[in-house]
Write a protein that holds these residues in place. Structure first.
Motif, PDB file in Angstrom:
ATOM      1  N   ASP A 165       0.866  -1.181   0.000  1.00 15.29           N
ATOM      2  CA  ASP A 165       0.000   0.000   0.000  1.00 15.29           C
ATOM      3  C   ASP A 165       0.903   1.230   0.000  1.00 15.29           C
ATOM      4  O   ASP A 165       1.823   1.354   0.824  1.00 15.29           O
ATOM      5  N   ALA A 166       0.672   2.164  -0.921  1.00 14.32           N
ATOM      6  CA  ALA A 166       1.562   3.304  -1.079  1.00 14.32           C
ATOM      7  C   ALA A 166       1.580   4.207   0.154  1.00 14.32           C
ATOM      8  O   ALA A 166       2.579   4.904   0.401  1.00 14.32           O
ATOM      9  N   ARG A 167       0.524   4.179   0.941  1.00 18.30           N
ATOM     10  CA  ARG A 167       0.460   5.081   2.089  1.00 18.30           C
ATOM     11  C   ARG A 167       0.910   4.391   3.380  1.00 18.30           C
ATOM     12  O   ARG A 167       1.691   4.940   4.154  1.00 18.30           O
ATOM     13  N   THR A 168       0.443   3.171   3.611  1.00 11.30           N
ATOM     14  CA  THR A 168       0.745   2.505   4.877  1.00 11.30           C
ATOM     15  C   THR A 168       1.901   1.531   4.768  1.00 11.30           C
ATOM     16  O   THR A 168       2.413   1.073   5.793  1.00 11.30           O
ATOM     17  N   LEU A 169       2.312   1.200   3.542  1.00 12.52           N
ATOM     18  CA  LEU A 169       3.332   0.196   3.279  1.00 12.52           C
ATOM     19  C   LEU A 169       2.941  -1.173   3.813  1.00 12.52           C
ATOM     20  O   LEU A 169       3.793  -2.032   4.032  1.00 12.52           O
ATOM     21  N   VAL A 181       9.654   0.199  -8.750  1.00 11.32           N
ATOM     22  CA  VAL A 181       9.976   1.192  -7.715  1.00 11.32           C
ATOM     23  C   VAL A 181      11.344   0.807  -7.159  1.00 11.32           C
ATOM     24  O   VAL A 181      11.471  -0.079  -6.316  1.00 11.32           O
ATOM     25  N   GLU A 182      12.386   1.507  -7.653  1.00 12.41           N
ATOM     26  CA  GLU A 182      13.748   1.110  -7.336  1.00 12.41           C
ATOM     27  C   GLU A 182      14.314   1.845  -6.124  1.00 12.41           C
ATOM     28  O   GLU A 182      15.280   1.365  -5.520  1.00 12.41           O
ATOM     29  N   THR A 183      13.790   3.007  -5.784  1.00 13.79           N
ATOM     30  CA  THR A 183      14.305   3.772  -4.639  1.00 13.79           C
ATOM     31  C   THR A 183      13.131   4.281  -3.815  1.00 13.79           C
ATOM     32  O   THR A 183      11.979   4.313  -4.278  1.00 13.79           O
ATOM     33  N   MET A 184      13.428   4.669  -2.595  1.00 16.03           N
ATOM     34  CA  MET A 184      12.378   5.220  -1.743  1.00 16.03           C
ATOM     35  C   MET A 184      11.912   6.576  -2.263  1.00 16.03           C
ATOM     36  O   MET A 184      10.789   6.989  -1.989  1.00 16.03           O
ATOM     37  N   ASN A 185      12.762   7.288  -3.039  1.00 18.12           N
ATOM     38  CA  ASN A 185      12.313   8.542  -3.664  1.00 18.12           C
ATOM     39  C   ASN A 185      11.164   8.250  -4.618  1.00 18.12           C
ATOM     40  O   ASN A 185      10.183   9.016  -4.686  1.00 18.12           O
ATOM     41  N   HIS A 186      11.282   7.149  -5.398  1.00 21.23           N
ATOM     42  CA  HIS A 186      10.180   6.746  -6.267  1.00 21.23           C
ATOM     43  C   HIS A 186       8.926   6.508  -5.436  1.00 21.23           C
ATOM     44  O   HIS A 186       7.813   6.919  -5.813  1.00 21.23           O
ATOM     45  N   ALA A 187       9.070   5.816  -4.309  1.00 20.45           N
ATOM     46  CA  ALA A 187       7.904   5.481  -3.487  1.00 20.45           C
ATOM     47  C   ALA A 187       7.205   6.737  -2.979  1.00 20.45           C
ATOM     48  O   ALA A 187       5.969   6.836  -2.978  1.00 20.45           O
ATOM     49  N   VAL A 188       7.993   7.722  -2.531  1.00 14.50           N
ATOM     50  CA  VAL A 188       7.402   8.965  -1.992  1.00 14.50           C
ATOM     51  C   VAL A 188       6.671   9.724  -3.097  1.00 14.50           C
ATOM     52  O   VAL A 188       5.544  10.202  -2.913  1.00 14.50           O
ATOM     53  N   ILE A 189       7.322   9.838  -4.275  1.00  5.57           N
ATOM     54  CA  ILE A 189       6.703  10.602  -5.375  1.00  5.57           C
ATOM     55  C   ILE A 189       5.405   9.932  -5.802  1.00  5.57           C
ATOM     56  O   ILE A 189       4.368  10.594  -5.987  1.00  5.57           O
ATOM     57  N   LEU A 190       5.410   8.620  -5.949  1.00  4.99           N
ATOM     58  CA  LEU A 190       4.217   7.900  -6.389  1.00  4.99           C
ATOM     59  C   LEU A 190       3.106   7.993  -5.349  1.00  4.99           C
ATOM     60  O   LEU A 190       1.919   8.081  -5.686  1.00  4.99           O
ATOM     61  N   ARG A 191       3.476   7.950  -4.083  1.00  4.68           N
ATOM     62  CA  ARG A 191       2.443   8.107  -3.046  1.00  4.68           C
ATOM     63  C   ARG A 191       1.798   9.478  -3.159  1.00  4.68           C
ATOM     64  O   ARG A 191       0.566   9.613  -3.062  1.00  4.68           O
ATOM     65  N   ASP A 192       2.642  10.517  -3.361  1.00  2.20           N
ATOM     66  CA  ASP A 192       2.102  11.881  -3.467  1.00  2.20           C
ATOM     67  C   ASP A 192       1.260  12.060  -4.724  1.00  2.20           C
ATOM     68  O   ASP A 192       0.343  12.898  -4.746  1.00  2.20           O
ATOM     69  N   LEU A 193       1.572  11.277  -5.790  1.00  4.50           N
ATOM     70  CA  LEU A 193       0.790  11.381  -7.024  1.00  4.50           C
ATOM     71  C   LEU A 193      -0.545  10.639  -6.918  1.00  4.50           C
ATOM     72  O   LEU A 193      -1.357  10.715  -7.827  1.00  4.50           O
ATOM     73  N   GLY A 194      -0.736   9.898  -5.837  1.00  5.44           N
ATOM     74  CA  GLY A 194      -2.020   9.202  -5.633  1.00  5.44           C
ATOM     75  C   GLY A 194      -2.008   7.752  -6.082  1.00  5.44           C
ATOM     76  O   GLY A 194      -3.073   7.132  -6.188  1.00  5.44           O
ATOM     77  N   CYS A 195      -0.824   7.201  -6.340  1.00  6.89           N
ATOM     78  CA  CYS A 195      -0.747   5.791  -6.744  1.00  6.89           C
ATOM     79  C   CYS A 195      -1.226   4.917  -5.585  1.00  6.89           C
ATOM     80  O   CYS A 195      -0.943   5.200  -4.409  1.00  6.89           O
ATOM     81  N   ASP A 196      -1.923   3.837  -5.895  1.00 11.00           N
ATOM     82  CA  ASP A 196      -2.488   2.981  -4.853  1.00 11.00           C
ATOM     83  C   ASP A 196      -1.483   1.964  -4.310  1.00 11.00           C
ATOM     84  O   ASP A 196      -1.415   1.741  -3.096  1.00 11.00           O
ATOM     85  N   THR A 197      -0.718   1.317  -5.218  1.00  9.45           N
ATOM     86  CA  THR A 197       0.112   0.181  -4.805  1.00  9.45           C
ATOM     87  C   THR A 197       1.489   0.327  -5.425  1.00  9.45           C
ATOM     88  O   THR A 197       1.633   0.772  -6.569  1.00  9.45           O
ATOM     89  N   LEU A 198       2.541  -0.108  -4.637  1.00 11.93           N
ATOM     90  CA  LEU A 198       3.927  -0.031  -5.075  1.00 11.93           C
ATOM     91  C   LEU A 198       4.519  -1.434  -5.147  1.00 11.93           C
ATOM     92  O   LEU A 198       4.229  -2.297  -4.310  1.00 11.93           O
ATOM     93  N   GLN A 199       5.386  -1.600  -6.133  1.00 16.95           N
ATOM     94  CA  GLN A 199       6.067  -2.887  -6.297  1.00 16.95           C
ATOM     95  C   GLN A 199       7.434  -2.635  -6.906  1.00 16.95           C
ATOM     96  O   GLN A 199       7.546  -1.987  -7.940  1.00 16.95           O
TER      97      GLN A 199
END
Length: 887
Positions: free
Chosen positions: A656-660, A843-861
């Motif tokens: 989950d992009a917000r709660t991990l 999603v290779e770095t935590m910077n990617h994870a933060v940006i995608l979360r802020d863009l409203g992405c639902d799920t990260l992999q």
């Protein structure tokens, strides 16, 4: 009748005195010989078994001595432990090092105080054994407890060792005295005896050992055969026993190659018997033969006299019944004498009047008279044999063909005569004439058939449409060479887009294109080249001249250019191209092998040309051959891997992009190759697709994923969703849903990932129907690699996926590219507006994870949070929650 006569002759032969006497002598000799040979065989068997028993005793002594010496060495260590129960690892290693080595067959020694292995020598390679509790280990608990309870050493084995090979395990109970003098169990000492070294040092592997030995026992092996083959047990072996501290082993041995049924001196004995028999039989046989010969000579004289009488009677009867006329002509008196049959043949009156040669001459047919008289006069002048064939005319006008033969002889008075015979051969001449006419007709028919056969042979070797040689003709040329010379190079030509012309304009148009192509090939080649049509739209050019890549490239280039030119056909301009594979022969290769190999190599090169874009040519090279061999090996390994269930899922968590929190996993196919380790789909997926086994791999991954999910639930792990990839071709199969029968799927827990390239704006009814039926089964739909294919928003509305996954190619640049970030944000907004969850992969770095979360992405992999892993590693990963520390 013939059988009865044979039996009578046989009985008469047996009644001869000489045969009876010789038979009696032979029977006595054979009886004596058989008795002597039987006694000799009995003595030989007893000698052979005594020799085997002696050799087996040496093996038994060595084997028993080696085992007992190993046991005594370990007993010494047991005695040390009983005196020093608190022995530590260094001291234990020093003592054990003196026991393990080339002077013994001991492989390792372990000490287990309180039934837990804490002492080990050598320690290297046996680290995993430290801490082994015999009381809880199911495989070793029984033998260990038996040693403690019986207070006796227990020998088991042979067993397969983890380090490789086999060994016998001896377990020694160790008891120590407490302060009150009471003895209690300290634990056990376990020693592994290397089975191979034990056998080798006991002489069982010696090349000088002339025995096949099998070993079974009621001790270490539990009565089963554990060395050698059962064949030795079934061949009346010599048996002895090896006494062990905890039982006995039974050694069974037979000579290598089995017991010999023939003593070494058998031929010497037989020669003596033969020589003695000859001394008795030969004189009796010679005397009897001479007596029989005299009786035979007497019977032969009587028989010949009877035969002469019969022959005379048969000759008289033959002349009477065969209607052969006999004549005689006196050379000195010119008198001609005919019998009744002669007069009948010539139509002469049978009144007894004498006839002269003139009567015979006048009866001859005018056309044959001159030749007949000449042959008769020549025989008289030369005194040779008379042979003639002519026609005669009888008084009633009948014409007969007469064959005459005769010979000159002298009587006792010295007078000369010609005696001969005549007979009517009219029927033979008529038959001969008919046969001659039939022969001429048959020869004419044969010529016609030969011409037809030659035409058929040519038709069988040539294509009826283009007139070019066909595949059969090509095979003969490749095997025998073209025009007596070896084929040096081969061009395999395949027309591109020919099928479309054939399907749209008809077969007549296709035939016209083939004729046009054949004409181009004829015009492009030289006089010594060989052109053949070997298939529907396939041609071959074989050349015998010295090959060069430049000339062959120029030839292939000319053909490609000319084939591309438009061909007019009934108000249409037809266009097609060619793909060409070229193979060059090795100079030192034989004609037959070279021809077959050239065709195969050119076909491989053609396949490469067509797969590289068509309308081009490719040369066969060693690297191309290596690639084909490599692909063949990969294909074989894939098929074997499916049988051995080597394909297994690796799972990459989705967060989950917000709660991990872990909201699901993607099951990725991996190949656990027996020699190359874990392989990813880029290594095997293309070949698997060519083999049409991707559906089998998909099903295997799906079944294993569902089974692993039951393990996760049983372990108390919550993984809400699992997604598996489905190949594009599966959606076009009408039996996709039927293939899922028998698989239990919990609704809402499984989703199928489908490539975006499947969903074009052209709506395929089979795809849409399969997607709806999947939803009816509770299986959700995801679009994988979104952004790399051709799907439009209309496609998304039609398919209505539950989730779409943005491809890593779009995710990777968003950290440094504002335009890519806006593009990803647009895709996320489109998905949210359509009620579709959005997953970002790569999603290779935590910077990617933060940006995608802020863009409203639902799920990260991606690797920033977790890599693909096995089910066991996933369970550990979920329990430890290490990704939260990274975040």
């Amino acid at each position: 009748m013939r059988l009865t006569v044979t039996r009578l002759h046989h009985c008469n032969f047996l009644r001869r005195p000489s045969v009876l006497a010789a038979g009696i002598a032979l029977a006595v000799t054979l009886a004596a010989g058989i008795f002597a040979e039987n006694q000799n065989r009995i003595l030989n068997d007893q000698s052979a078994r005594a020799k085997v028993s002696e050799q087996l005793g040496l093996v038994r002594a060595k084997l028993e001595g080696n085992i007992n010496s190993n046991i005594q060495l370990v007993r010494g260590l047991v005695a040390v432990i009983e005196s020093q129960p608190d022995i530590d690892q260094p001291y234990f290693s020093r003592i054990a090092a003196g026991l393990v080595g080339n002077h013994s067959q001991l492989r390792n020694i372990a000490g287990a105080p309180d039934m837990v292995v804490r002492l080990m020598y050598p320690l290297e390679g046996n680290e995993r054994a430290i801490g082994l509790d015999y009381r809880t280990n199911e495989r070793q608990r029984k033998a260990a407890m038996e040693a403690i309870e019986t207070k006796e050493m227990v020998l088991t084995g042979p067993v397969d060792l983890v380090q490789g090979g086999q060994g016998f395990i001896s377990r020694f109970p160790v008891f120590i005295a407490d302060g009150n003098g009471q003895r209690h169990a300290w634990g056990i000492v376990s020693a592994v005896i290397d089975a191979h070294r034990l056998y080798a040092e006991s002489g069982l592997f010696s090349a000088d050992l002339p025995l096949d030995v099998s070993i079974s026992g009621d001790g270490a092996a539990g009565g089963a055969l554990f060395f050698g083959t059962p064949a030795a047990l079934d061949n009346d072996p010599v048996i002895t026993e090896v006494s062990l501290p905890s039982g006995n082993w039974k050694l069974s041995a037979v000579p290598k190659g089995g017991w010999s049924d023939t003593p070494d001196n058998v031929w010497r004995i037989r020669l003596v018997i033969l020589f003695g028999g000859l001394l008795v039989i030969l004189p009796i046989s010679i005397a009897g033969h001479l007596y029989d010969q005299r009786r035979v000579n007497v019977r032969e004289l009587n028989r010949r006299q009877i035969e002469m009488e019969k022959l005379s009677h048969r000759l008289k009867l033959a002349l009477t019944t065969s209607k052969i006329g006999v004549w005689e002509y006196g050379l000195d008196t010119s008198e001609l004498t005919w019998d009744e049959r002669m007069r009948e043949l010539y139509g002469a009156p049978n009144d007894g009047a004498r006839l002269g040669v003139e009567y015979w001459s006048l009866a001859l047919h005018p056309d044959d008279r001159e030749q007949a008289e000449e042959e008769f006069n020549r025989a008289i002048l030369t005194g040779g044999a008379y042979l003639s064939e002519f026609r005669v005319l009888t008084g009633d006008g009948t014409t007969r063909w007469i064959r005459a033969i005769g010979a000159t002889h002298h009587d006792l008075d010295g007078r000369r005569y010609v005696v001969g015979v005549n007979w009517d051969v009219s029927a033979d001449i008529e038959l001969k004439t008919g046969l001659l006419a039939s022969k001429q007709n048959a020869e004419l028919r044969n010529r016609e058939l030969e011409e037809a056969r030659a035409q058929m042979e040519r038709n069988s070797l040539h294509d009826s449409l283009t007139g070019l040689p066909n595949r059969r003709f090509l095979d003969e040329r490749l095997l025998k060479g073209h025009a007596g010379r070896k084929v040096t190079a081969l061009l395999h030509i395949d027309l591109d887009r020919f099928k479309q012309i054939n399907d749209t304009l008809g077969h007549a148009a296709g035939d016209a294109m083939l004729i046009h192509a054949a004409n181009i090939l004829k015009a492009s080649t030289r006089a010594g080249d060989f052109i053949a049509r070997i298939g529907g739209d396939e041609f071959v050019i074989a050349t015998t001249s010295q090959p060069s890549e430049e000339r062959l490239s120029a030839l292939a280039g000319r053909i490609i250019v000319q084939m591309r030119q438009p061909v007019p056909y009934e108000n249409h301009e037809c266009r097609f191209g060619v793909s060409i594979g070229i193979a060059i022969a090795n100079a030192d290769e034989g004609e037959e092998d070279c021809g077959k190999r050239l065709l195969i190599d050119a076909d491989i090169a053609l396949y490469r040309a067509k797969s590289s874009g068509r309308n081009r040519f490719e040369f066969f090279t060693a690297s191309l051959k290596a690639e084909i061999i490599r692909n063949k090996r990969v294909a074989d390994d894939i098929l074997n891997g499916l049988e051995r269930k080597e394909f297994r899922p690796y799972f990459q968590p989705q967060f989950d992009a917000r709660t991990l929190d872990i909201v699901g996993v993607e099951a990725l196919a991996r190949w656990d190759h027996p020699t190359e380790g874990i392989l990813t789909p880029d290594v095997f997926l293309k070949t698997a697709g060519e083999l049409n086994v991707v559906p089998l791999i998909d099903r295997s991954i799906l079944e294993q994923t569902l089974w692993q999910s039951t393990r996760w639930k049983a372990a108390g792990l919550s993984i809400p969703k699992m997604s598996v990839n489905v190949s594009a071709g599966r959606l076009y199969e009408t039996d996709l849903i039927d293939s899922l029968d028998g698989i239990e799927i919990e609704r809402g827990t499984l989703s199928f990932e489908l490539l975006e390239s499947i969903f074009l704006d052209e709506k395929n009814e089979t795809i849409v129907a399969n997607i709806e039926r999947l939803r009816a089964l509770g299986i959700e739909i995801e679009i994988d690699d979104f952004g790399t294919g051709f799907a439009s928003i209309v496609s998304l509305i039609q398919v209505r996926p539950d989730r779409l996954k943005i491809d890593r190619q779009l995710i990777s640049p968003i950290v440094r590219s504002e335009s890519r970030r806006r593009l990803v944000a647009s895709i996320i907004e489109i998905g949210q507006s359509l009620g579709i969850k959005v997953i970002a992969e790569g999603v290779e770095t935590m910077n990617h994870a933060v940006i995608l979360r802020d863009l409203g992405c639902d799920t990260l992999q991606g690797y920033a949070l977790a890599r693909p892993m096995s089910s066991e590693d996933l369970m550990t990963f979920v329990r430890d929650e290490n990704w939260r520390q990274v975040a």
